[in-house]
Write a protein that holds these residues in place. Structure first.
Motif, mmCIF file in Angstrom:
data_model
loop_
_atom_site.group_PDB
_atom_site.id
_atom_site.type_symbol
_atom_site.label_atom_id
_atom_site.label_comp_id
_atom_site.label_asym_id
_atom_site.label_seq_id
_atom_site.Cartn_x
_atom_site.Cartn_y
_atom_site.Cartn_z
ATOM 1 N N GLU A 85 6.417 -5.292 -4.459
ATOM 2 C CA GLU A 85 7.258 -4.092 -4.417
ATOM 3 C C GLU A 85 6.545 -2.957 -3.695
ATOM 4 O O GLU A 85 7.153 -2.243 -2.886
ATOM 5 C CB GLU A 85 7.632 -3.667 -5.840
ATOM 6 C CG GLU A 85 8.580 -4.601 -6.547
ATOM 7 C CD GLU A 85 9.978 -4.570 -5.947
ATOM 8 O OE1 GLU A 85 10.306 -3.602 -5.233
ATOM 9 O OE2 GLU A 85 10.742 -5.515 -6.193
ATOM 10 N N ARG A 86 5.250 -2.781 -3.997
ATOM 11 C CA ARG A 86 4.506 -1.710 -3.327
ATOM 12 C C ARG A 86 4.367 -1.984 -1.835
ATOM 13 O O ARG A 86 4.514 -1.075 -1.002
ATOM 14 C CB ARG A 86 3.126 -1.562 -3.981
ATOM 15 C CG ARG A 86 2.154 -0.666 -3.209
ATOM 16 C CD ARG A 86 2.677 0.753 -3.042
ATOM 17 N NE ARG A 86 1.805 1.554 -2.212
ATOM 18 C CZ ARG A 86 1.863 1.609 -0.889
ATOM 19 N NH1 ARG A 86 2.777 0.888 -0.226
ATOM 20 N NH2 ARG A 86 1.036 2.380 -0.212
ATOM 21 N N TYR A 87 4.088 -3.234 -1.466
ATOM 22 C CA TYR A 87 3.909 -3.570 -0.055
ATOM 23 C C TYR A 87 5.218 -3.391 0.720
ATOM 24 O O TYR A 87 5.232 -2.789 1.803
ATOM 25 C CB TYR A 87 3.418 -5.016 0.062
ATOM 26 C CG TYR A 87 3.278 -5.496 1.488
ATOM 27 C CD1 TYR A 87 2.261 -5.027 2.306
ATOM 28 C CD2 TYR A 87 4.187 -6.409 2.030
ATOM 29 C CE1 TYR A 87 2.132 -5.458 3.622
ATOM 30 C CE2 TYR A 87 4.071 -6.848 3.341
ATOM 31 C CZ TYR A 87 3.038 -6.372 4.126
ATOM 32 O OH TYR A 87 2.929 -6.791 5.426
ATOM 33 N N LEU A 88 6.329 -3.890 0.158
ATOM 34 C CA LEU A 88 7.619 -3.761 0.843
ATOM 35 C C LEU A 88 8.062 -2.301 0.911
ATOM 36 O O LEU A 88 8.674 -1.882 1.901
ATOM 37 C CB LEU A 88 8.676 -4.594 0.119
ATOM 38 C CG LEU A 88 8.483 -6.111 0.175
ATOM 39 C CD1 LEU A 88 9.591 -6.821 -0.591
ATOM 40 C CD2 LEU A 88 8.443 -6.608 1.620
ATOM 41 N N CYS A 89 7.756 -1.541 -0.135
ATOM 42 C CA CYS A 89 8.062 -0.104 -0.108
ATOM 43 C C CYS A 89 7.309 0.555 1.041
ATOM 44 O O CYS A 89 7.860 1.398 1.760
ATOM 45 C CB CYS A 89 7.694 0.542 -1.435
ATOM 46 S SG CYS A 89 8.004 2.316 -1.515
ATOM 47 N N GLY A 90 6.044 0.159 1.228
ATOM 48 C CA GLY A 90 5.253 0.707 2.330
ATOM 49 C C GLY A 90 5.847 0.354 3.684
ATOM 50 O O GLY A 90 5.935 1.201 4.581
ATOM 51 N N LEU A 91 6.275 -0.912 3.856
ATOM 52 C CA LEU A 91 6.892 -1.316 5.121
ATOM 53 C C LEU A 91 8.167 -0.522 5.390
ATOM 54 O O LEU A 91 8.399 -0.042 6.506
ATOM 55 C CB LEU A 91 7.223 -2.809 5.096
ATOM 56 C CG LEU A 91 6.051 -3.803 5.135
ATOM 57 C CD1 LEU A 91 6.592 -5.220 5.141
ATOM 58 C CD2 LEU A 91 5.176 -3.571 6.354
ATOM 59 N N ASN A 92 8.990 -0.378 4.352
ATOM 60 C CA ASN A 92 10.276 0.308 4.531
ATOM 61 C C ASN A 92 10.085 1.789 4.831
ATOM 62 O O ASN A 92 10.796 2.356 5.672
ATOM 63 C CB ASN A 92 11.138 0.134 3.280
ATOM 64 C CG ASN A 92 11.635 -1.294 3.112
ATOM 65 O OD1 ASN A 92 11.819 -1.999 4.094
ATOM 66 N ND2 ASN A 92 11.822 -1.727 1.881
ATOM 67 N N ILE A 93 9.128 2.417 4.150
ATOM 68 C CA ILE A 93 8.939 3.854 4.388
ATOM 69 C C ILE A 93 8.355 4.077 5.778
ATOM 70 O O ILE A 93 8.654 5.074 6.441
ATOM 71 C CB ILE A 93 8.074 4.495 3.289
ATOM 72 C CG1 ILE A 93 8.282 6.017 3.258
ATOM 73 C CG2 ILE A 93 6.607 4.194 3.478
ATOM 74 C CD1 ILE A 93 9.657 6.450 2.885
ATOM 75 N N ARG A 94 7.538 3.141 6.259
ATOM 76 C CA ARG A 94 7.025 3.256 7.626
ATOM 77 C C ARG A 94 8.146 3.104 8.651
ATOM 78 O O ARG A 94 8.155 3.780 9.684
ATOM 79 C CB ARG A 94 5.931 2.218 7.877
ATOM 80 C CG ARG A 94 4.600 2.579 7.219
ATOM 81 C CD ARG A 94 3.558 1.496 7.385
ATOM 82 N NE ARG A 94 2.302 1.870 6.740
ATOM 83 C CZ ARG A 94 1.285 2.457 7.366
ATOM 84 N NH1 ARG A 94 1.370 2.724 8.657
ATOM 85 N NH2 ARG A 94 0.187 2.770 6.712
#
Length: 612
Positions: A85-94
């Protein structure tokens, strides 16, 4: 005895290692989560090791240690899912950040509604914390990356921080009056005006340090003082009355004066630091502040040492009072502390400006509450914003004060109307402007004409924005507009405000609304709004809209130190400087901006979909 075993029998075989050792290897810091994902695809034994909850807890700790405080120690988590969840959140916010330049680069500011649409798809319980963590990494200037992404990352970070701070302010306002301490209010105020900076922990530690210094000073002058017999944790900072006898209180205040004004040399601020002088973390860092902020610090430290002081406001001065003679009549009970004279003790009759009614009628029955002090400095911030020559800095200052006042005093029509005017001027939050106009009009008939004007202006701007969204963007070339003197990438100097900037867009005539044109004084220029206007990125990190007659070609830019652009502004200008219009004419304006200033994120989509 020599045995000739086949050489391959002595080759290391990782598949023979027990499960515990495999997990230990995967927990090593140099093993990335992608390595674990690939390792897990080899066989069932490796998959079991790669799916270990302990391994993923270790990877989460190594990558996102700052987020662990959000998790309960008594609850069991599936750490692989949390990492995902944290990794995908990072990808999406980027992805969100990298797409913002194309959508918003022509705007001076971004409306709250735009951020709500951007962030509405993040549903994890800790999404806000994940987003903030990723944005902090994006806005870190320790290495040269895409400066535009850092710019927009800070914009989102500011919005998300404000959303969180609104909740904290509402919690503060819901507290009983005695629990609304000035320390909490001062920290929240500074955090509100600096939402991208973590202030709480640093301020608390510095206040602890100052309290300890006062104790050490008191130890030298009065080793038997009762304060020295108890720990800091035993003092109730929410108490409204002092813990000690008057003579003991005076000894503490005397030691406090020695530490603050003699040892540490706290002093009144210089004029060029006037905005920052209201923020407690800046006062502690620079040891300078205005009378009110130094008084707030004094009250907080005295409260931590068991002495209650109260502020006394007058139009020309700021004093503190404390109960020195409780046995006398009300008018004679209090002595005063003059912060401007390094904490000098003065009687009521000798107070500076003591002839003013505020001091004459000063009684303990109506002391200024912490909330009233915060309201006072919020209005001071609004007044300062009007005086600052730097237009964008002044508007930010006014917004900080007015938006906070709307939380603290929801029934105050003046702050609502002023905020609506600021929003109209910036062309943002126009739906909120209409809401303010409707709400204030229902209870205030005196300002009806002004409210009608604000409402009509907001509706006109909303209609113009809808039309602009439906328009087809046409590339602008200098060859079609000979009156445009300067080109994208040129380094300029503002003739009036003297800031250095780089051009990243232009319009053949001013495209701003009539309200902005009038408030910015465009009608006073020689060529008024019928001249080219340039979108410029300023050395302080802001973007502005400047008239051609107000710009001139700058000398080679100096090294600029600023937390937003910093030392990279110079290399940015050197890299993208375009010395003549012919070179720029080869490219459409929007392509120059998009290709040269804005980058694209590269993601390992296949691995993400396959494993995570």
């Amino acid at each position: 005895m020599n045995y000739n075993y086949p050489k391959e029998d002595f080759a290391p075989k990782i598949d023979l290692l027990p499960q515990e050792l495999l997990e230990h290897v995967l927990c090593l810091p140099f093993v990335s989560f992608k390595d674990i994902c690939r390792f897990s695809c080899v066989c069932s034994k490796f998959r079991n090791a790669g799916n270990s909850n302990e391994v993923w807890r270790c990877k989460f700790t190594q990558s996102y240690s700052a987020l662990l405080s959000n998790y309960s120690r008594s609850k069991v988590y599936t750490w692989k899912e949390e990492y995902m969840e944290r990794y995908l959140c990072g990808l999406n916010i980027r992805k969100v950040v990298s797409s913002m330049s194309e959508r918003f680069y022509h705007k001076d500011d971004i409306a709250d509604d735009d951020f709500e649409c951007i962030l509405q798809n993040f549903n994890h319980p800790f999404s806000q914390q994940f987003i903030v963590h990723e944005l902090v990494q994006l806005s870190d200037l320790n290495c040269i990356q895409n400066l535009t992404e850092k710019y927009y990352a800070e914009k989102i970070l500011r919005y998300v921080g404000r959303q969180y701070l609104e909740k904290r302010w509402l919690e503060y306002l819901a507290l009983p009056n005695e629990k609304q301490t000035l320390e909490k209010g001062a920290i929240l105020f500074a955090q509100w005006c600096n939402p991208t900076t973590n202030i709480q922990e640093d301020v608390t530690s510095q206040l602890d340090h100052l309290s300890q210094l006062v104790r050490e000073e008191l130890q030298q002058s009065d080793c038997n003082h009762p304060l020295l017999q108890i720990n800091q944790e035993e003092i109730d900072i929410e108490a409204t009355e002092s813990l000690w006898l008057p003579r003991d209180c005076r000894a503490i205040l005397t030691s406090l004066n020695v530490v603050l004004f003699h040892h540490l040399k706290f002093q009144q601020t210089r004029a060029d630091q006037i905005v920052k002088s209201y923020y407690i973390h800046e006062v502690l860092k620079t040891r300078t502040g205005n009378l009110i902020s130094l008084g707030i610090l004094y009250i907080i430290l005295a409260k931590r040492l068991g002495v209650s002081c109260f502020p006394v406001f007058s139009p020309q001065h700021f004093l503190l009072k404390w109960l020195q003679n409780p046995e006398l009549s009300v008018e004679q009970q209090y002595s005063y502390i003059d912060i401007s004279s390094e904490g000098k003790f003065v009687s009521r009759g000798n107070c500076p400006y003591s002839g003013h009614q505020t001091v004459k009628r000063d009684t303990v029955a109506h002391p200024e509450t912490p909330l009233k002090i915060i309201e006072k400095i919020s209005w001071d911030l609004v007044d300062l914003g009007r005086q600052i020559e730097n237009v964008m800095e002044g508007q930010t200052c006014m917004r900080n004060g007015l938006e906070l006042l709307n939380l603290l005093t929801p029934e105050d029509d003046n702050s609502h109307i002023l905020l609506a005017r600021v929003y109209n001027q910036l062309g943002i939050n126009l739906v909120k402007v209409l809401s303010i106009v409707k709400e204030v009009s229902a209870r205030n008939s005196i300002s009806k004409r002004l409210l009608d004007f604000l409402g009509k202006d907001a509706k006109r701007q909303l209609a113009a924005q809808r039309i602009k969204k439906s328009e087809v963007v046409i590339s602008l070339l200098h060859s079609n507009y000979p009156e445009v003197k300067y080109a994208v990438g040129m380094i300029m100097k503002h003739c009036k405000y003297h800031y250095t900037c780089v051009i990243y867009g232009w319009d053949p005539i001013c495209k701003a609304n009539g309200t902005w044109i009038h408030q910015m004084g465009v009608h006073t220029l020689v060529n008024k709004e019928r001249q080219p206007f340039y979108h410029v990125l300023v050395e302080d990190g802001s973007n502005r809209y400047a008239a051609q007659e107000n710009l001139k070609i700058a000398d080679f830019p100096r090294s600029i130190q600023h937390p937003m652009i910093g030392k990279y502004f110079q290399s940015f200008c050197m890299t993208y400087y375009i010395p003549n219009k012919e070179k720029e004419a080869e490219y459409p304006e929007d392509n120059i901006v998009r290709n040269r200033f804005f980058g694209n994120m590269q993601n390992d989509t296949q691995l993400q979909n396959c494993v995570l």
